[in-house]
Design a protein around this motif. Structure first.
Motif, PDB file in Angstrom:
ATOM      1  N   THR A  36      15.658  32.866 -98.624  1.00 22.18           N
ATOM      2  CA  THR A  36      15.988  31.457 -98.449  1.00 22.18           C
ATOM      3  C   THR A  36      17.464  31.257 -98.750  1.00 22.18           C
ATOM      4  O   THR A  36      18.040  31.964 -99.571  1.00 22.18           O
ATOM      5  CB  THR A  36      15.147  30.549 -99.372  1.00 22.18           C
ATOM      6  OG1 THR A  36      15.314  30.966-100.720  1.00 22.18           O
ATOM      7  CG2 THR A  36      13.678  30.597 -99.012  1.00 22.18           C
ATOM      8  N   THR A  37      18.050  30.306 -98.052  1.00 23.99           N
ATOM      9  CA  THR A  37      19.448  29.966 -98.266  1.00 23.99           C
ATOM     10  C   THR A  37      19.580  28.448 -98.300  1.00 23.99           C
ATOM     11  O   THR A  37      18.727  27.725 -97.794  1.00 23.99           O
ATOM     12  CB  THR A  37      20.363  30.492 -97.134  1.00 23.99           C
ATOM     13  OG1 THR A  37      20.087  29.752 -95.937  1.00 23.99           O
ATOM     14  CG2 THR A  37      20.176  31.974 -96.891  1.00 23.99           C
ATOM     15  N   SER A  38      20.662  27.978 -98.877  1.00 19.98           N
ATOM     16  CA  SER A  38      20.983  26.556 -98.756  1.00 19.98           C
ATOM     17  C   SER A  38      21.501  26.332 -97.335  1.00 19.98           C
ATOM     18  O   SER A  38      21.860  27.285 -96.638  1.00 19.98           O
ATOM     19  CB  SER A  38      22.043  26.159 -99.783  1.00 19.98           C
ATOM     20  OG  SER A  38      23.239  26.882 -99.549  1.00 19.98           O
ATOM     21  N   LYS A  39      21.570  25.080 -96.910  1.00 22.32           N
ATOM     22  CA  LYS A  39      22.073  24.789 -95.558  1.00 22.32           C
ATOM     23  C   LYS A  39      23.501  25.282 -95.373  1.00 22.32           C
ATOM     24  O   LYS A  39      23.873  25.728 -94.299  1.00 22.32           O
ATOM     25  CB  LYS A  39      21.973  23.301 -95.255  1.00 22.32           C
ATOM     26  CG  LYS A  39      20.552  22.880 -95.026  1.00 22.32           C
ATOM     27  CD  LYS A  39      20.447  21.484 -94.490  1.00 22.32           C
ATOM     28  CE  LYS A  39      18.976  21.154 -94.357  1.00 22.32           C
ATOM     29  NZ  LYS A  39      18.697  20.248 -93.304  1.00 22.32           N
ATOM     30  N   LEU A  40      24.310  25.237 -96.435  1.00 15.41           N
ATOM     31  CA  LEU A  40      25.700  25.687 -96.335  1.00 15.41           C
ATOM     32  C   LEU A  40      25.831  27.206 -96.254  1.00 15.41           C
ATOM     33  O   LEU A  40      26.911  27.708 -95.957  1.00 15.41           O
ATOM     34  CB  LEU A  40      26.523  25.159 -97.505  1.00 15.41           C
ATOM     35  CG  LEU A  40      26.736  23.643 -97.522  1.00 15.41           C
ATOM     36  CD1 LEU A  40      27.496  23.230 -98.768  1.00 15.41           C
ATOM     37  CD2 LEU A  40      27.462  23.182 -96.260  1.00 15.41           C
ATOM     38  N   ALA A  41      24.744  27.927 -96.504  1.00 15.43           N
ATOM     39  CA  ALA A  41      24.777  29.396 -96.435  1.00 15.43           C
ATOM     40  C   ALA A  41      23.832  29.932 -95.365  1.00 15.43           C
ATOM     41  O   ALA A  41      23.598  31.134 -95.293  1.00 15.43           O
ATOM     42  CB  ALA A  41      24.419  29.990 -97.794  1.00 15.43           C
ATOM     43  N   ASN A  42      23.311  29.055 -94.484  1.00 17.36           N
ATOM     44  CA  ASN A  42      22.313  29.516 -93.518  1.00 17.36           C
ATOM     45  C   ASN A  42      22.858  30.507 -92.496  1.00 17.36           C
ATOM     46  O   ASN A  42      22.096  31.267 -91.905  1.00 17.36           O
ATOM     47  CB  ASN A  42      21.603  28.350 -92.839  1.00 17.36           C
ATOM     48  CG  ASN A  42      22.462  27.614 -91.832  1.00 17.36           C
ATOM     49  OD1 ASN A  42      23.687  27.766 -91.801  1.00 17.36           O
ATOM     50  ND2 ASN A  42      21.829  26.805 -91.019  1.00 17.36           N
ATOM     51  N   ASP A  43      24.167  30.572 -92.308  1.00 15.38           N
ATOM     52  CA  ASP A  43      24.725  31.563 -91.388  1.00 15.38           C
ATOM     53  C   ASP A  43      24.575  32.980 -91.944  1.00 15.38           C
ATOM     54  O   ASP A  43      24.746  33.963 -91.226  1.00 15.38           O
ATOM     55  CB  ASP A  43      26.189  31.271 -91.086  1.00 15.38           C
ATOM     56  CG  ASP A  43      27.074  31.254 -92.325  1.00 15.38           C
ATOM     57  OD1 ASP A  43      26.561  31.004 -93.434  1.00 15.38           O
ATOM     58  OD2 ASP A  43      28.284  31.493 -92.176  1.00 15.38           O
ATOM     59  N   ALA A  44      24.216  33.107 -93.206  1.00 14.12           N
ATOM     60  CA  ALA A  44      24.044  34.420 -93.823  1.00 14.12           C
ATOM     61  C   ALA A  44      22.601  34.927 -93.761  1.00 14.12           C
ATOM     62  O   ALA A  44      22.335  36.072 -94.120  1.00 14.12           O
ATOM     63  CB  ALA A  44      24.496  34.370 -95.277  1.00 14.12           C
ATOM     64  N   LEU A  45      21.668  34.112 -93.275  1.00 13.49           N
ATOM     65  CA  LEU A  45      20.253  34.502 -93.299  1.00 13.49           C
ATOM     66  C   LEU A  45      20.014  35.834 -92.573  1.00 13.49           C
ATOM     67  O   LEU A  45      19.427  36.753 -93.138  1.00 13.49           O
ATOM     68  CB  LEU A  45      19.378  33.400 -92.695  1.00 13.49           C
ATOM     69  CG  LEU A  45      17.872  33.645 -92.794  1.00 13.49           C
ATOM     70  CD1 LEU A  45      17.406  33.582 -94.240  1.00 13.49           C
ATOM     71  CD2 LEU A  45      17.115  32.631 -91.957  1.00 13.49           C
TER      72      LEU A  45
END
Length: 154
Positions: A131-140
């Motif tokens: 899981t990621t925060s919305k600001l880190a979703n490019d890292a999923l």
């Protein structure tokens, strides 16, 4: 768009689903490990991982969480061991993910439509959630590609 997400998620699943398979490159001795799963990629600027228990839908597991100094960018990798979850349909039935994209095959991962949450079975009995925060979703996707099973599940 959902088909592309599911296809990319399926690729990530196939890369890390083989116990003992390497994902390429040398692995540093300080690679964070969680219950037999190595986390070989985390975005820069998130600091050291915090180890914590993980609970979802009656399952207990272990997790590592990274976050930036402001707490706005977070990443968590959780590992659960359960013989109850056999495929993507069982993951969907857990009803723990907001707006999941239905996978094309039972062996594909389940991913949220906002690309902040992905769950799948690496192997029989070994369930992983990133899981990621919305600001880190490019890292999923890079995080999932960077996961590696360090040992065969028990």
């Amino acid at each position: 768009m959902a088909i592309v997400v599911a296809a990319a998620a399926g690729w990530a699943y196939s890369v890390i689903s083989q116990p003992g398979e390497t994902t390429g490159g040398a692995v540093a001795a300080d690679v964070p490990k969680i219950d037999g799963v190595e986390v070989r990629y985390v975005p820069d600027g998130l600091g050291q991982p915090e180890s914590l228990p993980a609970h979802v839908a009656g399952l207990s597991g272990k997790a590592l969480r990274w976050q930036d100094s402001d707490g706005l960018r977070t990443v968590q990798v959780s590992v659960y061991r359960s013989s109850k979850i056999r495929d993507a349909m069982d993951i969907l039935a857990m009803n723990v993910m907001r707006s999941p994209v239905e996978p094309r095959k039972d062996s594909d991962p389940v991913i949220s439509d906002d690309r902040t949450d992905m769950m799948w079975l690496i192997d029989r009995g070994l369930l992983v959630r990133v899981t990621t925060s919305k600001l880190a979703n490019d890292a999923l996707e890079p995080i999932t590609r960077g996961l590696h099973v360090a040992k065969a599940p028990a």
